[in-house]
Design an enzyme around this catalytic site. Structure first.
Site, PDB file in Angstrom:
ATOM      1  N   GLN A 239       0.834  -1.207   0.000  1.00  0.00           N
ATOM      2  CA  GLN A 239       0.000   0.000   0.000  1.00  0.00           C
ATOM      3  C   GLN A 239       0.869   1.257   0.000  1.00  0.00           C
ATOM      4  O   GLN A 239       0.527   2.257  -0.615  1.00  0.00           O
ATOM      5  CB  GLN A 239      -0.928  -0.010   1.220  1.00  0.00           C
ATOM      6  CG  GLN A 239      -1.971   1.092   1.197  1.00  0.00           C
ATOM      7  CD  GLN A 239      -3.005   0.919   0.087  1.00  0.00           C
ATOM      8  OE1 GLN A 239      -3.375  -0.194  -0.254  1.00  0.00           O
ATOM      9  NE2 GLN A 239      -3.460   2.027  -0.476  1.00  0.00           N
TER      10      GLN A 239
ATOM     11  N   SER B  44      -5.380   2.313   4.957  1.00  0.00           N
ATOM     12  CA  SER B  44      -6.024   1.371   4.040  1.00  0.00           C
ATOM     13  C   SER B  44      -6.729   0.226   4.750  1.00  0.00           C
ATOM     14  O   SER B  44      -6.134  -0.513   5.531  1.00  0.00           O
ATOM     15  CB  SER B  44      -5.005   0.780   3.069  1.00  0.00           C
ATOM     16  OG  SER B  44      -5.634  -0.203   2.268  1.00  0.00           O
TER      17      SER B  44
ATOM     18  N   HIS C 154      -7.560  -2.388   3.332  1.00  0.00           N
ATOM     19  CA  HIS C 154      -7.029  -3.649   2.806  1.00  0.00           C
ATOM     20  C   HIS C 154      -5.972  -4.238   3.739  1.00  0.00           C
ATOM     21  O   HIS C 154      -5.619  -5.402   3.610  1.00  0.00           O
ATOM     22  CB  HIS C 154      -6.454  -3.447   1.402  1.00  0.00           C
ATOM     23  CG  HIS C 154      -7.531  -3.349   0.364  1.00  0.00           C
ATOM     24  ND1 HIS C 154      -8.166  -4.450  -0.152  1.00  0.00           N
ATOM     25  CD2 HIS C 154      -8.110  -2.269  -0.207  1.00  0.00           C
ATOM     26  CE1 HIS C 154      -9.080  -4.061  -1.024  1.00  0.00           C
ATOM     27  NE2 HIS C 154      -9.077  -2.738  -1.075  1.00  0.00           N
TER      28      HIS C 154
ATOM     29  N   ASP D 242     -11.637  -6.149  -3.139  1.00  0.00           N
ATOM     30  CA  ASP D 242     -11.956  -5.489  -4.407  1.00  0.00           C
ATOM     31  C   ASP D 242     -12.300  -6.573  -5.423  1.00  0.00           C
ATOM     32  O   ASP D 242     -11.456  -7.424  -5.730  1.00  0.00           O
ATOM     33  CB  ASP D 242     -10.753  -4.696  -4.939  1.00  0.00           C
ATOM     34  CG  ASP D 242     -10.456  -3.460  -4.103  1.00  0.00           C
ATOM     35  OD1 ASP D 242     -11.358  -3.006  -3.372  1.00  0.00           O
ATOM     36  OD2 ASP D 242      -9.323  -2.957  -4.191  1.00  0.00           O
TER      37      ASP D 242
ATOM     38  N   HIS E  77     -15.444  -2.241  -4.081  1.00  0.00           N
ATOM     39  CA  HIS E  77     -14.810  -2.445  -2.773  1.00  0.00           C
ATOM     40  C   HIS E  77     -15.875  -2.775  -1.702  1.00  0.00           C
ATOM     41  O   HIS E  77     -16.708  -1.947  -1.374  1.00  0.00           O
ATOM     42  CB  HIS E  77     -14.025  -1.191  -2.393  1.00  0.00           C
ATOM     43  CG  HIS E  77     -13.306  -1.264  -1.078  1.00  0.00           C
ATOM     44  ND1 HIS E  77     -11.931  -1.172  -0.957  1.00  0.00           N
ATOM     45  CD2 HIS E  77     -13.763  -1.408   0.194  1.00  0.00           C
ATOM     46  CE1 HIS E  77     -11.592  -1.258   0.315  1.00  0.00           C
ATOM     47  NE2 HIS E  77     -12.692  -1.388   1.038  1.00  0.00           N
TER      48      HIS E  77
ATOM     49  N   GLU F  86     -16.656   3.632  -5.099  1.00  0.00           N
ATOM     50  CA  GLU F  86     -15.927   2.421  -5.507  1.00  0.00           C
ATOM     51  C   GLU F  86     -16.922   1.264  -5.523  1.00  0.00           C
ATOM     52  O   GLU F  86     -17.129   0.615  -4.502  1.00  0.00           O
ATOM     53  CB  GLU F  86     -14.778   2.116  -4.526  1.00  0.00           C
ATOM     54  CG  GLU F  86     -13.596   3.049  -4.661  1.00  0.00           C
ATOM     55  CD  GLU F  86     -12.363   2.564  -3.909  1.00  0.00           C
ATOM     56  OE1 GLU F  86     -12.419   1.519  -3.219  1.00  0.00           O
ATOM     57  OE2 GLU F  86     -11.327   3.241  -4.006  1.00  0.00           O
TER      58      GLU F  86
END
Ligand SMILES: [Zn+2]
Length: 327
Positions: A215, A246, A248, A255, A295, A292
Site C-alpha cells: 500500500q 487502508s 485492505h 476489491d 470495494h 468504488e
C-alpha cells in the site's frame, strides 16, 4: 578559568561589533512580507503587503483555491492550500502560504477533520513500528483512524480451492489472503449471487489483504504523479489512500471484478452476509474516498444491516452508535 576566558573573549567581541551592526542596520531598510501564512475561510478577501520595497507583481500558485488582482487583493475560492508569491522591486520573491478552510463543511463532517489527512500522508514507513496488530470486523480504518503499525494483522489465511466456493476466483493465485472469519460468509454470498443471477466474481490483483509495503508503494506512486493528491480528500475524493489508512490492511476488505449487474447484486444483498459497499460517491465527505462499486468490507451482519438499511456509511455508523461494540 579557561572557560571564563573564552566567555569574556566571546562577549567582548560581541560588544565591540554592536555599534557596527547597528549602523549598517540603520542604513539598509530590510524588505519583508507582512504575512508569511494566512489561515482563512472561503470567500475571504485580504491584502498581503511588502514593506521596505515596492511590489511589482503578484502571483497565486493554484488559482482554483484563490485569486489575486494587480493591487495584491486576494480572494479565496475553495478549500485547499496555495501560495501567494510577491515579487519586489529589489528582484526578490516573497511567499505567503494560504490555507483556505471550509468551516461550514467541517461542522457537518462530525468524525473527520480536513487537516488530518495531511498528517496521515506524511507518516513515513520508518516512523510506523513494524509490529503486528489486532483487527476485528467493523473496525474503522480511514484518514483519521489509522493503523499505527506496519507489521501484519493476526488471523489471515490464504484463499484456496479447498476453503472457498468455485464461483469465486482470484488473480493472485497463491498469495491472496483474507481474515479467516470472512471465508465462510464470502463463500455463502458468492454462491447466493450465482444461484440468483448466475453472477460470478473474481478478486482483482492486490484486492484482498495488502501488506504495509504494498500500500505504501501504491500511495508513493500516486504522490509521485501528483504531490497534492489526498490533500483534501473529503472535498476531492481519492481512490488510493496512505498505507496507514487502508482497509485492505485488515484482511476484511475485498476489491471484486464483476459485471455491472454483479456489482448491483452485491450492493443490494451483501449486508445479509455481513458485507457493505464501503465507498459511495454520496459519502465522500465522510470517507474521503470516491465511489468504488467494487470495494466491499466485511463488518459483521449487525453493522452491515444497520448501514445498508439506514443508508449510512461506517463513519456515520460510528458517529450515531458511539462505538458500543467497536471501540
Ligand atoms: Zn479496495
Amino acid at each position: 578559568m579557561r572557560v571564563f576566558k573564552r566567555f569574556v573573549f566571546f562577549w567582548g567581541i560581541c560588544i565591540l561589533l554592536l555599534p557596527v551592526v547597528n549602523v549598517s542596520a540603520g542604513k539598509t531598510k530590510k524588505a519583508y512580507i507582512t504575512s508569511t501564512i494566512k489561515n482563512c475561510e472561503i470567500g475571504d478577501k485580504f491584502y498581503v503587503k511588502l514593506k521596505g520595497t515596492k511590489a511589482v507583481s503578484y502571483e497565486i500558485k493554484d488559482e482554483t483555491v484563490a485569486t489575486v488582482n494587480e493591487k495584491g487583493k486576494v480572494k479565496t475560492k475553495r478549500a485547499g492550500k496555495t501560495k501567494l508569491v510577491i515579487t519586489g522591486e529589489n528582484g526578490k520573491k516573497y511567499t505567503c502560504k494560504i490555507n483556505v478552510y471550509d468551516t461550514k463543511r467541517a461542522e457537518d463532517q462530525i468524525t473527520v477533520e480536513t487537516e488530518s489527512s495531511k498528517v496521515t500522508a506524511n507518516i513515513k514507513d520508518t516512523e510506523v513500528p513494524r509490529e503486528s496488530y489486532k483487527v476485528k470486523p467493523g473496525m474503522l480504518v480511514n484518514f483519521t483512524h489509522i493503523i499505527k503499525k506496519s507489521g501484519n494483522p493476526e488471523g489471515l489465511v490464504y484463499l484456496s480451492k479447498s476453503n472457498i466456493t468455485d464461483k469465486l476466483t482470484w488473480r493472485d493465485t497463491d498469495t491472496c489472503k483474507l481474515q479467516k472469519e470472512v471465508i465462510k460468509p464470502l463463500s455463502e454470498m458468492i454462491d447466493a449471487a450465482y444461484k440468483e443471477g448466475k453472477f460470478k466474481y473474481s478478486i482483482i490483483s492486490g484486492g484482498g489483504y495488502r501488506a504495509f509495503e504494498t500500500q505504501y508503494r501504491y500511495w508513493q506512486r500516486r504522490m509521485g504523479m501528483n504531490p497534492a493528491y489526498g490533500d483534501d480528500p473529503y472535498h476531492n475524493g481519492v481512490i488510493c489512500v496512505p498505507a496507514v489508512s487502508s482497509e485492505h490492511r485488515t484482511g476484511y476488505a475485498i476489491d471484486f471484478d464483476a459485471t455491472d449487474a454483479g456489482f448491483a447484486w452485491l450492493e443490494k444483498n451483501s449486508y445479509k452476509y455481513g458485507f457493505i459497499k464501503r465507498y459511495y460517491g454520496t459519502k465522500t465527505i465522510f470517507t474521503g474516498v470516491m465511489d468504488e462499486p467494487y470495494h466491499f468490507t466485511y463488518v459483521g451482519k449487525s453493522v452491515a444491516a444497520t448501514c445498508y438499511l439506514e443508508g449510512i456509511c461506517l463513519e456515520e455508523y460510528y458517529e450515531k452508535y458511539v462505538n458500543v461494540e467497536y471501540n
